[in-house]
Design an enzyme around this catalytic site. Structure first.
Site, PDB file in Angstrom:
ATOM      1  N   HIS A  34     132.149 -49.734 -10.271  1.00 40.17           N
ATOM      2  CA  HIS A  34     132.895 -48.787 -11.108  1.00 40.17           C
ATOM      3  C   HIS A  34     134.384 -49.151 -11.170  1.00 40.17           C
ATOM      4  O   HIS A  34     135.244 -48.291 -11.293  1.00 40.17           O
ATOM      5  CB  HIS A  34     132.702 -47.336 -10.621  1.00 40.17           C
ATOM      6  CG  HIS A  34     131.296 -46.855 -10.830  1.00 40.17           C
ATOM      7  ND1 HIS A  34     130.855 -46.350 -12.041  1.00 40.17           N
ATOM      8  CD2 HIS A  34     130.236 -46.828 -10.000  1.00 40.17           C
ATOM      9  CE1 HIS A  34     129.569 -46.027 -11.930  1.00 40.17           C
ATOM     10  NE2 HIS A  34     129.163 -46.313 -10.699  1.00 40.17           N
ATOM     11  N   THR A  35     134.638 -50.431 -11.049  1.00 43.33           N
ATOM     12  CA  THR A  35     136.019 -50.911 -11.203  1.00 43.33           C
ATOM     13  C   THR A  35     136.215 -51.568 -12.565  1.00 43.33           C
ATOM     14  O   THR A  35     137.346 -51.698 -13.025  1.00 43.33           O
ATOM     15  CB  THR A  35     136.358 -51.963 -10.117  1.00 43.33           C
ATOM     16  OG1 THR A  35     135.273 -52.879 -10.062  1.00 43.33           O
ATOM     17  CG2 THR A  35     136.549 -51.338  -8.761  1.00 43.33           C
ATOM     18  N   SER A  67     107.203 -56.342 -26.645  1.00 38.84           N
ATOM     19  CA  SER A  67     107.542 -56.545 -25.241  1.00 38.84           C
ATOM     20  C   SER A  67     106.297 -56.460 -24.377  1.00 38.84           C
ATOM     21  O   SER A  67     105.543 -55.480 -24.441  1.00 38.84           O
ATOM     22  CB  SER A  67     108.545 -55.485 -24.769  1.00 38.84           C
ATOM     23  OG  SER A  67     108.641 -55.550 -23.362  1.00 38.84           O
ATOM     24  N   LEU A 127     119.637 -53.375 -12.024  1.00 36.94           N
ATOM     25  CA  LEU A 127     119.824 -54.831 -12.006  1.00 36.94           C
ATOM     26  C   LEU A 127     120.033 -55.360 -13.425  1.00 36.94           C
ATOM     27  O   LEU A 127     119.883 -56.537 -13.700  1.00 36.94           O
ATOM     28  CB  LEU A 127     118.620 -55.514 -11.333  1.00 36.94           C
ATOM     29  CG  LEU A 127     118.330 -55.048  -9.900  1.00 36.94           C
ATOM     30  CD1 LEU A 127     117.058 -55.691  -9.370  1.00 36.94           C
ATOM     31  CD2 LEU A 127     119.498 -55.347  -8.958  1.00 36.94           C
ATOM     32  N   ASP A 174     128.243 -56.330 -16.458  1.00 38.42           N
ATOM     33  CA  ASP A 174     126.843 -56.770 -16.515  1.00 38.42           C
ATOM     34  C   ASP A 174     126.669 -57.899 -17.517  1.00 38.42           C
ATOM     35  O   ASP A 174     126.070 -58.933 -17.239  1.00 38.42           O
ATOM     36  CB  ASP A 174     125.930 -55.602 -16.919  1.00 38.42           C
ATOM     37  CG  ASP A 174     126.058 -54.435 -15.967  1.00 38.42           C
ATOM     38  OD1 ASP A 174     126.663 -54.617 -14.894  1.00 38.42           O
ATOM     39  OD2 ASP A 174     125.559 -53.349 -16.296  1.00 38.42           O
TER      40      ASP A 174
HETATM   41  C1  GLA Z   1     126.847 -50.316 -14.784  1.00 39.89           C
HETATM   42  C2  GLA Z   1     127.744 -50.702 -15.948  1.00 39.89           C
HETATM   43  C3  GLA Z   1     128.839 -51.679 -15.487  1.00 39.89           C
HETATM   44  C4  GLA Z   1     129.567 -51.156 -14.254  1.00 39.89           C
HETATM   45  C5  GLA Z   1     128.575 -50.697 -13.190  1.00 39.89           C
HETATM   46  C6  GLA Z   1     129.259 -50.015 -12.032  1.00 39.89           C
HETATM   47  O1  GLA Z   1     126.105 -51.408 -14.347  1.00 39.89           O
HETATM   48  O2  GLA Z   1     126.996 -51.291 -16.979  1.00 39.89           O
HETATM   49  O3  GLA Z   1     129.721 -51.924 -16.547  1.00 39.89           O
HETATM   50  O4  GLA Z   1     130.461 -50.148 -14.609  1.00 39.89           O
HETATM   51  O5  GLA Z   1     127.618 -49.788 -13.723  1.00 39.89           O
HETATM   52  O6  GLA Z   1     130.030 -50.917 -11.335  1.00 39.89           O
END
Ligand code: GLA
Length: 414
Positions: A34-35, A67, A127, A174
């Site tokens: 969450h950064t 899928s 994931l 991600d």
């Molecule tokens: C999810 C979001 C990312 C990030 C994480 C927390 O995976 O897609 O952008 O904010 O949560 O770190």
């Protein structure tokens, strides 16, 4: 894998000689949670499990998608001239969102495709199965239409698709980790400037173990967007007195002396997490380079506790798994990974203690929560790409289609 997905394709769309196969991995974040949307650092890596896609070009503007993970949904179809979010399209909204981004960014997509997707990332486990299907779609269109966008453009388009088409206000971690992943390396990414460094992880004698609480979470339905909003409010309070653009600009000591400027107590705790977690992400990367395992373990533990008490995105299941890991002698460090609200923990475990860790932590978890955890040993792989003849994807030895069966999976039933 190549043969499996080709066979699946011919079962669904008929035999063909002109198939191309693409792959995008999942990701696990080692620390820096969450950064990303707070202008801070993250330290993720791409996995060897991911989403495969077998693709045949069409002569018209239809895109037909199927899928293997959602067989019951059948074939989903859209025209490149009319791409809209449709609730009933479920998973197919993710690839559609990427197509909409391409078109919205002015790329010309002359024709459609028939595509069969198959993924071995456990769904809803944190994931990034959604970012994985977004990136594999982005690469399909880029390569097949010779669009010459670079990977960073694809990463940004995939994130934009998730933000505007799906409606989840995620940061860039991600999509970045999945697009830019490198075998055996984590990435220290500054989400403010998008400058990054690959960090080779010395994992000799160690394993990365992902433990799935099997408590699914959904980002759209979770407090994810709320946390973003709370951090924005905290920043706005600080900006009345400080000239900063993001919480990521503050060192912990600077934050501590100014925290009182944040009016709301909850928002203050959210901001505290973002600032300290940013520091921890940078520090952990440094500690990896010095092989300071003890410090890494401590930083991971602090991260989890901060996500538990200040950010409040863990769950009783995540806490139970993390606590079980901390009390095991073979564990270097452990924490929740991803957005939270359910999903997985990531643990660094001494190789020779992995089996015992899985048995002990699995039994303890079952006792405390009544649930069965799944454990996976994670390998760090490369980013999204077309699979050429000599590249079978990293889980190429996995012979059967099973929606949530990674190539190297260790099940334990206590
Ligand atoms: C999810 C979001 C990312 C990030 C994480 C927390 O995976 O897609 O952008 O904010 O949560 O770190």
């Amino acid at each position: 894998m190549r043969q499996d997905i080709k066979k699946a394709f011919s079962d669904v769309f008929g035999k063909t000689e002109e198939l191309r196969v693409f792959f995008a991995p999942g990701r696990v974040n080692l620390i820096g949670e969450h950064t990303d949307y707070n202008g801070g650092y993250v330290f993720p890596c791409a996995l060897t499990i991911g989403t495969y896609a077998a693709v045949r070009e069409r002569g018209d503007r239809l895109v037909r998608m199927y899928s293997e993970n959602f067989k019951e949904d059948g074939i989903k179809e859209c025209s490149l001239d009319d791409i809209r979010y449709k609730e009933e399209d479920g998973w197919a909204n993710y690839p559609k969102g990427v197509m909409a981004e391409y078109l919205g960014s002015g790329f010309s997509l002359p024709h459609g495709f028939d595509i069969v997707f198959w993924g071995n990332i456990p769904n809803g486990a944190g994931l990034s199965s959604s970012a994985s299907i977004e990136l594999v779609t982005a690469v399909i269109f880029n390569q097949s239409h010779h669009l010459q966008a670079d990977m960073l453009d694809l990463v940004k388009m995939a994130q934009a698709a998730e933000n505007s088409f799906i409606g989840v206000n995620c940061g860039i971690m991600d999509q970045f980790a999945i697009g830019m992943g490198k075998k055996h390396h984590a990435m220290l990414l500054d989400c403010d400037t998008l400058s990054y460094e690959y960090a080779k992880l010395n994992m000799s004698g160690l394993s990365l173990v992902i433990a799935n609480t099997n408590k699914k979470r959904s980002l759209a339905g979770s407090g994810y967007n709320k946390r973003r909003q709370e951090c924005r409010e905290a920043l706005q309070d600080l900006q009345k007195h400080l000239s900063i653009q993001s919480l990521g600009e503050l060192a912990p000591s600077a934050f501590d002396t100014r925290a009182g400027l944040i009016q709301n107590e909850t928002n203050r705790r959210r901001a505290k997490h973002a600032v300290y977690e940013n520091y921890r992400a940078k520090k952990t990367a440094e500690m990896f380079s010095k092989n300071e395992l003890g410090q890494i373990g401590e930083l991971m533990r602090e991260s989890h506790l901060s996500l538990r008490h200040d950010y409040e995105v863990t769950s009783p299941e995540l806490d139970a798994l993390a606590e079980a890991a901390w009390s095991h002698g073979g564990v270097i460090g452990s924490r929740m990974t991803g957005a939270g609200f359910g999903g997985c923990t990531i643990s660094i475990v001494k190789e020779d203690a992995v089996q015992d860790f899985i048995e002990t932590a699995g039994a303890r978890y079952k006792e405390q929560t009544g649930r069965k955890a799944d454990f996976y040993t994670a390998d760090i792989g490369a980013g999204a790409r077309e699979l050429k003849e000599d590249d079978y994807g990293d889980s190429g030895t996995c012979g059967t289609f099973d929606p949530i069966r990674p190539a190297k999976r260790t099940d334990f039933t206590p």
